[in-house]
Design an enzyme around this catalytic site. Structure first.
Site, mmCIF file in Angstrom:
data_model
loop_
_atom_site.group_PDB
_atom_site.id
_atom_site.type_symbol
_atom_site.label_atom_id
_atom_site.label_comp_id
_atom_site.label_asym_id
_atom_site.label_seq_id
_atom_site.Cartn_x
_atom_site.Cartn_y
_atom_site.Cartn_z
ATOM 1 C CG ASP A 325 -2.012 -1.094 1.081
ATOM 2 O OD1 ASP A 325 -2.300 -1.533 -0.054
ATOM 3 O OD2 ASP A 325 -2.542 -1.521 2.124
ATOM 4 N NE ARG A 356 -4.134 2.417 -4.244
ATOM 5 C CZ ARG A 356 -4.395 1.837 -3.073
ATOM 6 N NH1 ARG A 356 -3.542 0.966 -2.565
ATOM 7 N NH2 ARG A 356 -5.492 2.154 -2.404
HETATM 8 C C1 S3P Z 1 -5.137 -5.905 3.499
HETATM 9 C C2 S3P Z 1 -4.314 -6.586 2.659
HETATM 10 C C3 S3P Z 1 -3.723 -5.986 1.452
HETATM 11 C C4 S3P Z 1 -3.773 -4.473 1.470
HETATM 12 C C5 S3P Z 1 -5.106 -3.965 1.911
HETATM 13 C C6 S3P Z 1 -5.450 -4.478 3.299
HETATM 14 C C7 S3P Z 1 -5.706 -6.621 4.658
HETATM 15 O O1 S3P Z 1 -4.444 -6.433 0.322
HETATM 16 O O2 S3P Z 1 -3.454 -3.953 0.210
HETATM 17 O O3 S3P Z 1 -5.087 -2.556 1.936
HETATM 18 O O4 S3P Z 1 -6.223 -5.971 5.584
HETATM 19 O O5 S3P Z 1 -5.635 -7.860 4.668
HETATM 20 P P1 S3P Z 1 -4.102 -7.848 -0.345
HETATM 21 O O6 S3P Z 1 -4.298 -8.849 0.704
HETATM 22 O O7 S3P Z 1 -5.086 -8.052 -1.447
HETATM 23 O O8 S3P Z 1 -2.700 -7.727 -0.836
#
Ligand code: S3P
Length: 442
Positions: A325, A356
């Site tokens: 992120d 992004r």
């Molecule tokens: C998150 C996992 C990430 C992240 C998202 C929050 C989470 O996504 O980008 O903002 O809380 O498990 P991904 O698991 O799809 O990579």
């Protein structure tokens, strides 16, 4: 004349002060969800108050969860796995991928039907990544239009298999958690194998509530096994650490500004999330980790950030899930570094609230950055002069903050439109920005 949702940004002469970093979004979602599945009342202190978290609360309430405020704390009272009930209307997950994917997993293991949907952005995000593994586990989950997008329809089943090994093919904590939660709510064990370790907040919090995991050693990738148990989860008191993803715009702003000394208080520094610190340090940033402590199974510290000259680096491999992120901000840091910065293995960025990679290239090129988007990242050539820009956030919270940080590096005024997108994860962002970076209000 600015409209209500635009913010003007200009270069502050200095960046100094202290910012208390609001609660971690990932841990806030999980505290509410797991508290609703446990027996007893969990007290959550320091929860993030934001639009994504409101989406989780309203979905859980439709599922019958008892969630109340007690001063600044949140009390979640669960009745165990049998305590949630069939919702009377579809569950609207808003903009929140974590809400949609983790709740899908939970519901897929429970004995009732429901429909999950979301806003335009969430309805365009890939759900095959949870539909496929949950189906392999035995769940009955499909997209209403057969396109692997929301709305998803989940039906009860008694077919969830015990002790399967599920490979995810993508390092995603949302996918890993959906599988673990489906098994947990169906009362079976499961092993999840992911190509690289993704954030482990689900495993940590469920462990604190009584679930048992083992971590088989793998030659490649990372595995976690949830052990089958008859025991219910037990309520716990949770203190939510500050979100390192929320701290990241400040880390990059203070590093890139030529006169900065900024203290960020209470930041979660779980190793599965600290890629941004490792990358910035590789680039030459001046970051000091102060008074590290453990808060309910999660490490937390204050971070002191000072101005620094950076050099270009290659960002790839295991660093990517640990900084997913924050990579748009790394691209901005690369534009102020000497030499080239390469970010690769980050194709996941195209599947976030927006594409992004594409949108970051649009925003940073607007500021005059020499950046090329690739299938799975960016190539940034550092050092060129920046110019002022009008940037759209495209409704993406992380991009609104990216444009704000880019704007403070240019003397002339810049502008961010759709600026209130920050409410998804950091509603206080603009007021903190005004306080720290000089009060550019409309
Ligand atoms: C998150 C996992 C990430 C992240 C998202 C929050 C989470 O996504 O980008 O903002 O809380 O498990 P991904 O698991 O799809 O990579």
């Amino acid at each position: 004349m600015l409209n209500q949702d635009e913010r003007v940004i200009a270069a502050p002469s200095e960046i100094r002060g202290t910012i208390v970093i609001p609660g971690d979004k990932s841990i806030s979602h999980r505290s509410l969800m797991f508290g609703s599945l446990a027996l007893g009342t969990s007290r959550i202190t320091g929860i993030l108050e934001s639009d994504d978290i409101s989406s989780t609360i309203s979905c859980l309430r439709l599922l019958g969860a008892d969630i109340r405020m007690d001063g600044e704390d949140v009390l979640v009272t669960g009745k165990g796995l049998g305590g949630l009930v069939e919702p009377s209307i579809p569950l609207d997950c808003g903009n929140s991928g974590t809400t949609a994917r983790l709740l899908s997993g939970i519901i897929a293991g429970l004995p009732f039907s429901s429909i999950l949907t979301g806003d335009d952005s969430l309805r365009s995000r890939p759900m095959a990544r949870i539909i496929d593994p949950l189906t392999r586990l035995g769940a009955s989950i499909k997209s209403a239009s057969g396109d692997n997008l929301l709305p998803l329809s989940v039906s009860p089943t008694s077919d969830i298999q015990d002790n399967l090994v599920i490979e995810t093919g993508v390092a995603s904590a949302q996918v890993k958690s959906a599988i673990l939660l489906c098994a947990l709510s169906a009362g079976v064990g499961v092993m999840v194998k992911e190509p690289l370790l993704s954030r482990d907040h689900t495993e940590r919090l469920l462990t604190a509530m009584g679930a048992e995991f083992v971590y088989p050693t793998e030659l490649s990738g990372h595995s976690v096994k949830l052990l089958r148990t008859e025991n219910e989860l037990q309520a716990v008191d949770i203190v939510v650490p500050g979100d390192i993803s929320t701290a990241a715009p400040w880390i990059v702003a203070a590093t890139l500004h030529e006169d900065a000394e900024l203290l960020l208080e209470g930041v979660g520094i779980n190793k599965t999330r600290t890629g941004i610190l490792d990358i910035m340090e590789m680039m030459g940033a001046d970051i000091t980790i102060i008074s590290e402590k453990n808060m309910g199974g999660e490490p937390v510290a204050d971070l002191m950030i000072k101005s620094a000259d950076l050099k270009g680096v290659i960002v790839e491999g295991e660093l990517i899930p640990r900084s997913i992120d924050e990579l748009t901000l790394v691209a901005l840091a690369g534009s102020r570094a000497s030499g080239k910065t390469l970010i690769r293995d980050a194709g996941e960025l195209r599947k976030k609230e927006t594409d992004r990679i594409g949108r970051t290239v649009d925003i940073l090129r607007g500021f005059g950055v020499d950046i090329v988007g690739t299938d799975d990242g960016f190539v940034i050539t550092g050092g060129g002069k920046l110019r002022p820009s009008v940037s759209d956030s495209y409704g993406d919270h992380r991009l609104a903050m990216l444009a704000a940080v880019a704007g403070i590096l240019v003397e002339e005024q810049s502008c961010v439109t759709n600026a209130s997108a920050v409410n998804i994860s950091y509603p206080a962002f603009w007021s903190e920005f005004d306080r720290i970076c000089g009060g550019n209000t409309i």
